[in-house]
Design an enzyme around this catalytic site. Structure first.
Site, PDB file in Angstrom:
ATOM      1  N   ASP A  84      36.397  39.301  39.657  1.00 31.03           N
ATOM      2  CA  ASP A  84      38.144  39.465  39.265  1.00 31.03           C
ATOM      3  C   ASP A  84      38.727  41.136  39.169  1.00 31.03           C
ATOM      4  OD1 ASP A  84      36.875  39.989  37.031  1.00 31.03           O
ATOM      5  OD2 ASP A  84      37.988  38.390  35.838  1.00 31.03           O
ATOM      6  N   GLU A  85      37.923  41.814  39.671  1.00 31.36           N
ATOM      7  CA  GLU A  85      37.907  43.098  39.539  1.00 31.36           C
ATOM      8  C   GLU A  85      37.773  44.041  40.730  1.00 31.36           C
ATOM      9  OE1 GLU A  85      36.566  46.931  36.495  1.00 31.36           O
ATOM     10  OE2 GLU A  85      35.698  45.018  36.455  1.00 31.36           O
TER      11      GLU A  85
END
Length: 117
Positions: A84-85
């Protein structure tokens, strides 16, 4: 998303041992990422609500991360550091957009437009 009936309920991903994340409803009751689930459960119970747990689904998370990375790749080179990054270099996109605006402004001199014959 997968269980719409839980949208307005406090929900945490994980179990009694550890929570990886929680929805905004649960956060209003003090539930946080990396909190032991039994503590989060007790926080909610003391405030008169039941914390719901859902199990992590890394197969689904990985598939969604890939879909999102395909979109990010349309904007430039990127580095993914976790599911998620990611960091994307949009320098070229910004530069191209500025150049296009400058070209459009230079072409718009307020003169007459010649008609095609």
């Amino acid at each position: 998303r997968d269980q719409p009936s839980l949208a307005d309920k406090p929900v945490a991903v994980g179990g009694l041992g550890m929570i990886s994340t929680a929805n905004y409803v649960a956060r209003r009751y003090g539930v946080r990422s990396a909190m032991p689930g039994f503590i989060a459960q007790e926080l909610c119970r003391r405030q008169g609500v039941e914390l719901r747990f859902v199990r992590p689904d890394f197969t689904k998370y990985t598939a969604e991360a890939e879909r999102i990375r395909e979109v990010i790749a349309e904007y430039g080179r990127f580095e993914a550091h976790s599911l998620d990054e990611a960091y994307v270099d949009i320098t070229d996109r910004v530069r191209d957009g500025v150049a296009a605006k400058e070209a459009a402004a230079a072409g718009d001199s307020g003169g007459e437009v010649a008609e095609a014959e």
